[in-house]
Design a protein around this motif. Structure first.
Motif, PDB file in Angstrom:
ATOM      1  N   VAL A  54       0.841  -1.199   0.000  1.00 18.60           N
ATOM      2  CA  VAL A  54       0.000   0.000   0.000  1.00 18.60           C
ATOM      3  C   VAL A  54       0.874   1.246   0.000  1.00 18.60           C
ATOM      4  O   VAL A  54       0.640   2.181  -0.774  1.00 18.60           O
ATOM      5  N   VAL A  55       1.884   1.269   0.838  1.00 19.49           N
ATOM      6  CA  VAL A  55       2.797   2.420   0.884  1.00 19.49           C
ATOM      7  C   VAL A  55       3.486   2.594  -0.466  1.00 19.49           C
ATOM      8  O   VAL A  55       3.567   3.711  -0.998  1.00 19.49           O
ATOM      9  N   TYR A  56       3.963   1.511  -1.061  1.00 19.34           N
ATOM     10  CA  TYR A  56       4.633   1.586  -2.363  1.00 19.34           C
ATOM     11  C   TYR A  56       3.670   2.073  -3.443  1.00 19.34           C
ATOM     12  O   TYR A  56       4.049   2.837  -4.320  1.00 19.34           O
ATOM     13  N   THR A  57       2.414   1.651  -3.363  1.00 19.54           N
ATOM     14  CA  THR A  57       1.437   2.045  -4.368  1.00 19.54           C
ATOM     15  C   THR A  57       1.158   3.542  -4.325  1.00 19.54           C
ATOM     16  O   THR A  57       1.045   4.193  -5.366  1.00 19.54           O
ATOM     17  N   PHE A  58       1.065   4.110  -3.140  1.00 21.22           N
ATOM     18  CA  PHE A  58       0.679   5.508  -3.015  1.00 21.22           C
ATOM     19  C   PHE A  58       1.851   6.465  -2.853  1.00 21.22           C
ATOM     20  O   PHE A  58       1.631   7.663  -2.712  1.00 21.22           O
ATOM     21  N   LYS A  59       3.076   5.989  -2.932  1.00 21.36           N
ATOM     22  CA  LYS A  59       4.222   6.855  -2.656  1.00 21.36           C
ATOM     23  C   LYS A  59       4.391   7.979  -3.673  1.00 21.36           C
ATOM     24  O   LYS A  59       4.870   9.048  -3.335  1.00 21.36           O
ATOM     25  N   ASP A  60       3.976   7.784  -4.921  1.00 25.36           N
ATOM     26  CA  ASP A  60       4.151   8.802  -5.952  1.00 25.36           C
ATOM     27  C   ASP A  60       2.858   9.548  -6.264  1.00 25.36           C
ATOM     28  O   ASP A  60       2.781  10.251  -7.268  1.00 25.36           O
ATOM     29  N   THR A  61       1.856   9.400  -5.438  1.00 24.73           N
ATOM     30  CA  THR A  61       0.582  10.077  -5.673  1.00 24.73           C
ATOM     31  C   THR A  61       0.738  11.559  -5.367  1.00 24.73           C
ATOM     32  O   THR A  61       1.174  11.943  -4.284  1.00 24.73           O
ATOM     33  N   VAL A  62       0.363  12.385  -6.340  1.00 25.67           N
ATOM     34  CA  VAL A  62       0.458  13.836  -6.179  1.00 25.67           C
ATOM     35  C   VAL A  62      -0.933  14.353  -5.833  1.00 25.67           C
ATOM     36  O   VAL A  62      -1.863  14.236  -6.629  1.00 25.67           O
ATOM     37  N   VAL A  63      -1.074  14.919  -4.640  1.00 27.92           N
ATOM     38  CA  VAL A  63      -2.381  15.377  -4.195  1.00 27.92           C
ATOM     39  C   VAL A  63      -2.557  16.889  -4.316  1.00 27.92           C
ATOM     40  O   VAL A  63      -3.628  17.407  -3.997  1.00 27.92           O
ATOM     41  N   ILE A  64      -1.535  17.597  -4.806  1.00 29.53           N
ATOM     42  CA  ILE A  64      -1.646  19.059  -4.917  1.00 29.53           C
ATOM     43  C   ILE A  64      -1.894  19.517  -6.349  1.00 29.53           C
ATOM     44  O   ILE A  64      -1.972  20.710  -6.596  1.00 29.53           O
ATOM     45  N   SER A  65      -2.024  18.581  -7.287  1.00 27.41           N
ATOM     46  CA  SER A  65      -2.354  18.959  -8.661  1.00 27.41           C
ATOM     47  C   SER A  65      -3.321  17.931  -9.237  1.00 27.41           C
ATOM     48  O   SER A  65      -3.458  16.823  -8.722  1.00 27.41           O
ATOM     49  N   TYR A  66      -3.992  18.328 -10.328  1.00 24.51           N
ATOM     50  CA  TYR A  66      -4.995  17.475 -10.960  1.00 24.51           C
ATOM     51  C   TYR A  66      -4.402  16.132 -11.295  1.00 24.51           C
ATOM     52  O   TYR A  66      -3.299  16.072 -11.781  1.00 24.51           O
ATOM     53  N   PRO A  67      -5.067  15.038 -11.014  1.00 25.06           N
ATOM     54  CA  PRO A  67      -6.424  14.799 -10.496  1.00 25.06           C
ATOM     55  C   PRO A  67      -6.487  14.663  -8.976  1.00 25.06           C
ATOM     56  O   PRO A  67      -7.429  14.064  -8.455  1.00 25.06           O
ATOM     57  N   TYR A  68      -5.500  15.198  -8.270  1.00 22.44           N
ATOM     58  CA  TYR A  68      -5.523  15.302  -6.803  1.00 22.44           C
ATOM     59  C   TYR A  68      -5.580  13.965  -6.067  1.00 22.44           C
ATOM     60  O   TYR A  68      -6.054  13.890  -4.949  1.00 22.44           O
ATOM     61  N   GLY A  69      -5.154  12.896  -6.708  1.00 24.18           N
ATOM     62  CA  GLY A  69      -5.155  11.592  -6.070  1.00 24.18           C
ATOM     63  C   GLY A  69      -6.528  10.946  -5.989  1.00 24.18           C
ATOM     64  O   GLY A  69      -6.698   9.933  -5.315  1.00 24.18           O
ATOM     65  N   VAL A  70      -7.496  11.512  -6.699  1.00 25.06           N
ATOM     66  CA  VAL A  70      -8.862  10.975  -6.653  1.00 25.06           C
ATOM     67  C   VAL A  70      -8.940   9.568  -7.248  1.00 25.06           C
ATOM     68  O   VAL A  70      -9.582   8.692  -6.662  1.00 25.06           O
ATOM     69  N   PRO A  71      -8.305   9.284  -8.398  1.00 22.20           N
ATOM     70  CA  PRO A  71      -8.369   7.904  -8.915  1.00 22.20           C
ATOM     71  C   PRO A  71      -7.797   6.884  -7.937  1.00 22.20           C
ATOM     72  O   PRO A  71      -8.360   5.791  -7.763  1.00 22.20           O
ATOM     73  N   ILE A  98      -8.815  -2.831 -11.797  1.00 25.72           N
ATOM     74  CA  ILE A  98      -9.643  -2.564 -12.979  1.00 25.72           C
ATOM     75  C   ILE A  98     -10.289  -1.188 -12.887  1.00 25.72           C
ATOM     76  O   ILE A  98     -10.271  -0.412 -13.862  1.00 25.72           O
ATOM     77  N   VAL A  99     -10.828  -0.846 -11.719  1.00 27.48           N
ATOM     78  CA  VAL A  99     -11.446   0.466 -11.542  1.00 27.48           C
ATOM     79  C   VAL A  99     -10.414   1.564 -11.748  1.00 27.48           C
ATOM     80  O   VAL A  99     -10.678   2.556 -12.449  1.00 27.48           O
ATOM     81  N   TYR A 100      -9.234   1.408 -11.186  1.00 26.81           N
ATOM     82  CA  TYR A 100      -8.184   2.417 -11.350  1.00 26.81           C
ATOM     83  C   TYR A 100      -7.796   2.582 -12.812  1.00 26.81           C
ATOM     84  O   TYR A 100      -7.671   3.709 -13.310  1.00 26.81           O
ATOM     85  N   MET A 101      -7.616   1.478 -13.515  1.00 24.59           N
ATOM     86  CA  MET A 101      -7.238   1.556 -14.923  1.00 24.59           C
ATOM     87  C   MET A 101      -8.331   2.214 -15.769  1.00 24.59           C
ATOM     88  O   MET A 101      -8.034   2.999 -16.668  1.00 24.59           O
ATOM     89  N   LEU A 102      -9.583   1.902 -15.478  1.00 27.55           N
ATOM     90  CA  LEU A 102     -10.685   2.539 -16.217  1.00 27.55           C
ATOM     91  C   LEU A 102     -10.733   4.047 -15.943  1.00 27.55           C
ATOM     92  O   LEU A 102     -10.975   4.838 -16.857  1.00 27.55           O
ATOM     93  N   ILE A 103     -10.493   4.436 -14.692  1.00 30.55           N
ATOM     94  CA  ILE A 103     -10.537   5.862 -14.353  1.00 30.55           C
ATOM     95  C   ILE A 103      -9.402   6.614 -15.039  1.00 30.55           C
ATOM     96  O   ILE A 103      -9.630   7.663 -15.644  1.00 30.55           O
ATOM     97  N   ILE A 104      -8.181   6.104 -14.962  1.00 36.50           N
ATOM     98  CA  ILE A 104      -7.062   6.874 -15.532  1.00 36.50           C
ATOM     99  C   ILE A 104      -7.078   6.880 -17.055  1.00 36.50           C
ATOM    100  O   ILE A 104      -6.514   7.777 -17.674  1.00 36.50           O
ATOM    101  N   GLN A 105      -7.752   5.915 -17.675  1.00 28.55           N
ATOM    102  CA  GLN A 105      -7.854   5.928 -19.137  1.00 28.55           C
ATOM    103  C   GLN A 105      -8.837   6.996 -19.608  1.00 28.55           C
ATOM    104  O   GLN A 105      -8.778   7.427 -20.760  1.00 28.55           O
ATOM    105  N   ASN A 106      -9.735   7.415 -18.743  1.00 24.54           N
ATOM    106  CA  ASN A 106     -10.756   8.393 -19.117  1.00 24.54           C
ATOM    107  C   ASN A 106     -10.473   9.799 -18.604  1.00 24.54           C
ATOM    108  O   ASN A 106     -11.301  10.669 -18.740  1.00 24.54           O
ATOM    109  N   ILE A 107      -9.326   9.996 -17.970  1.00 19.91           N
ATOM    110  CA  ILE A 107      -8.978  11.346 -17.472  1.00 19.91           C
ATOM    111  C   ILE A 107      -8.389  12.158 -18.597  1.00 19.91           C
ATOM    112  O   ILE A 107      -7.656  11.752 -19.395  1.00 19.91           O
TER     113      ILE A 107
END
Length: 107
Positions: A54-71, A98-107
């Motif tokens: 979980v830590v490795y998955t979210f380590k590069d998530t940027v929450v201060i710019s679009y899409p703000y880590g929402v996916p 699957i949900v994550y991949m569908l979301i980021i393909q449509n951003i």
């Protein structure tokens, strides 16, 4: 690397993997109780590994710019919800992926 060298490399990796998998059955044969430390590791490591993933998955998530880590947040909620609902690790991880991949393909 030649084809022969690739085959030898794969064979060595397979042999090493099989050795490490089967050595536990040689060290701890059926009927012989495993040491307390090994039993503790068997209980503690799965949660520790999942936490590390979980830590490795979210380590590069940027929450201060679009899409703000929402996916990532939506995928996390889907994964956790599926796990709480079905108690199936593979199904919950698969659904979240699957949900994550569908979301980021449509951003």
């Amino acid at each position: 690397m030649t084809s022969f060298e690739m085959v030898i490399t794969v064979a060595i990796v397979v042999a090493a993997t099989l050795f490490t998998r089967f050595s536990a059955f040689l060290i701890f044969p059926p009927g012989k109780k495993a040491p307390a430390f090994v039993q503790y590791l068997g209980k503690a490591l799965p949660a520790a590994v999942m936490g590390m993933l979980v830590v490795y998955t979210f380590k590069d998530t940027v929450v201060i710019s679009y899409p703000y880590g929402v996916p990532e947040l939506i995928a996390l909620l889907v994964t956790a919800g599926m796990h709480l609902w079905k108690r199936n690790m593979f199904m919950s991880i698969g659904a979240g992926t699957i949900v994550y991949m569908l979301i980021i393909q449509n951003i």
